[in-house]
Motif scaffolding. Sequence first.
Motif, short mmCIF file in Angstrom:
data_model
loop_
_atom_site.label_atom_id
_atom_site.label_comp_id
_atom_site.label_asym_id
_atom_site.label_seq_id
_atom_site.Cartn_x
_atom_site.Cartn_y
_atom_site.Cartn_z
N HIS A 1 4.29 14.21 10.64
CA HIS A 1 3.07 15.03 10.60
C HIS A 1 2.57 15.26 12.03
O HIS A 1 1.62 14.59 12.49
CB HIS A 1 1.99 14.32 9.77
N PRO A 2 3.19 16.17 12.76
CA PRO A 2 2.82 16.38 14.17
C PRO A 2 1.34 16.71 14.37
O PRO A 2 0.79 16.42 15.45
CB PRO A 2 3.71 17.57 14.59
N HIS A 3 0.69 17.29 13.36
CA HIS A 3 -0.72 17.64 13.54
C HIS A 3 -1.61 16.41 13.65
O HIS A 3 -2.77 16.51 14.06
CB HIS A 3 -1.19 18.52 12.37
N ARG B 1 -1.74 18.14 0.22
CA ARG B 1 -1.26 19.52 0.35
C ARG B 1 -1.32 20.27 -0.97
O ARG B 1 -1.54 21.49 -0.99
CB ARG B 1 0.19 19.52 0.87
#
Length: 314
Positions: A256-258, A216
């Motif tokens: 980290h839902p993605h 990130r």
Amino acid sequence: MRNPATPQFSELANTASQHANRITLSILVPFYRDDPTALAAALNPLIGVRRDIEIVLLDDGCPDLGLNEAVARAVRALSAPARLISAAENIGRSAGRNLLASQARGRWLLYLDADMDPGNDAFLAAYLDRLELDDFDAAFGGYETDEPDDRRYQLHAVLARTSDQKDAAARSLIGATAFCSSNLLVRASVMRGVPFDTGFTGWGFEDVDWAVRAARTHQLIHFDNPARHAGLQTTESLLQKFRDGAVNYARLLQKHPHLAGLPGARVARTLGAIPGQGLLRGLWAALANSQAAPVRLRAAALKLWRASWAAEAI
């Protein structure tokens, strides 16, 4: 007063380490039961006469005092700067790597597993040349797996080659989730800002979580400089590891839902929608263990076993 969150440990430094300063690279090797002396011996000639590269080994609370003593003797005998840190108790993969980072003196850190071996004589030189460019913050060099002589380890070798053993171009298409904490080169300053999450306990996915978080704010790259992975495991060990790792996989997806679109997560959700899918685990385990079955069928069964436990956890 000592911070109770800080693990207790002792340290042994060899003669070269006591006289070394301005370390450029710290090679960090945690171990628990595995013997890191072959790796240290292989790294020693690659370091040669340089005194700005150190080897730091972490005995993560291993109950084998004989192994600790053997590693201590090996550290003393190395011509390269080397230290052995011995934790008073087992603190786990994430905390152990964080401890190594906190004790390292180098501007750059190279994590290697104790059961690895440098891929070739230019292994360290390739990393040292690459970091001179100073245009990245962390790099994963990949790994290679030899064909085992013992058939008990054949399935692990096939699984590694088909799932994880990829060149830098292929790994770059996957991104941060293709990172591993073995053969990982990273700036020490990055590790201070983005440590491993100690909420991941036992085996698995703390390295993927770290890479996703680090990406990130930092530049992560894939690099072709593989180390050889020698620590293959039996099918029974893999079955247990994949079962236990389901909790960590669930933590990864929760943070980290993605990542829900990852192939493993999709298979787990598909299995989870099948009533009584857990009853099929006996079939997956039997196929994985069957020496008579084609090895690729066994690998597929092992993946379904892993997905089945993940389905229950997520």
